[in-house]
Write a protein that holds these residues in place. Structure first.
Motif, PDB file in Angstrom:
ATOM      1  N   SER A 131       0.857  -1.177   0.000  1.00  0.00           N
ATOM      2  CA  SER A 131       0.000   0.000   0.000  1.00  0.00           C
ATOM      3  C   SER A 131       0.895   1.229   0.000  1.00  0.00           C
ATOM      4  O   SER A 131       2.087   1.134  -0.274  1.00  0.00           O
ATOM      5  N   ASN A 137       0.300  -5.159   1.943  1.00  0.00           N
ATOM      6  CA  ASN A 137      -1.115  -5.448   1.741  1.00  0.00           C
ATOM      7  C   ASN A 137      -1.299  -6.922   2.047  1.00  0.00           C
ATOM      8  O   ASN A 137      -0.781  -7.771   1.335  1.00  0.00           O
ATOM      9  N   PRO A 140      -3.971  -8.980  -1.117  1.00  0.00           N
ATOM     10  CA  PRO A 140      -4.020  -8.290  -2.413  1.00  0.00           C
ATOM     11  C   PRO A 140      -5.013  -8.946  -3.371  1.00  0.00           C
ATOM     12  O   PRO A 140      -5.067 -10.166  -3.487  1.00  0.00           O
TER      13      PRO A 140
END
Length: 143
Positions: A131, A137, A140
């Motif tokens: 991010s 993340n 994802p």
């Protein structure tokens, strides 16, 4: 407490003002939406599979490569891309003959891109599951 009072305008001035607002707002209208696809995803291990919007990546480690099918926006000068790969991406647009037409960065806060080439093109993106500011993340997905 005083009530809010707009400056005094006659009916003609108000009508002109509203017409101006209407013209300005047409630039923000969504005229048409077309999904992009089919997509293929190549993981860092070399595994290639098809992926659709909403699907999660196979894992979140390393650089994943996304590739779209051939897109054509000819005759639509106001067309734009809205891309969310689930991380920070280097996005490149290639013509059918392999010539690079454009390149730009995409991340969760920067998803809209315009103007687009008026020749058929393919989207190729190299994406890390990160991010903003490199924050991982954990889940994802192609959105």
């Amino acid at each position: 407490m005083r009530h809010y009072r707009d400056r005094q305008r006659n009916l003609e001035q108000l009508t002109d003002h509203l017409d101006t607002w209407r013209e300005e707002l047409t630039a923000w209208e969504l005229h048409d939406r077309s999904p992009i696809g089919p997509w293929t995803l190549q993981s860092p291990e070399g595994e290639v599979r098809s992926i659709v919007v909403g699907d999660a990546w196979s894992n979140r480690f390393g650089i994943h490569s996304f590739r779209s099918g051939l897109l054509t926006v000819a005759g639509r000068a106001d067309a734009e891309l809205r891309l969310d790969f689930g991380g920070e991406a280097l996005v490149r647009l290639f013509a059918e003959d392999g010539t690079q037409l454009d390149a730009f960065g995409a991340n969760p806060q920067h998803k809209r891109f315009a103007p687009l080439p008026q020749v058929p093109f393919v989207i190729v993106a190299e994406v890390a599951a990160r991010s903003l500011f490199g924050i991982p993340n954990r889940d994802p997905r192609l959105e």
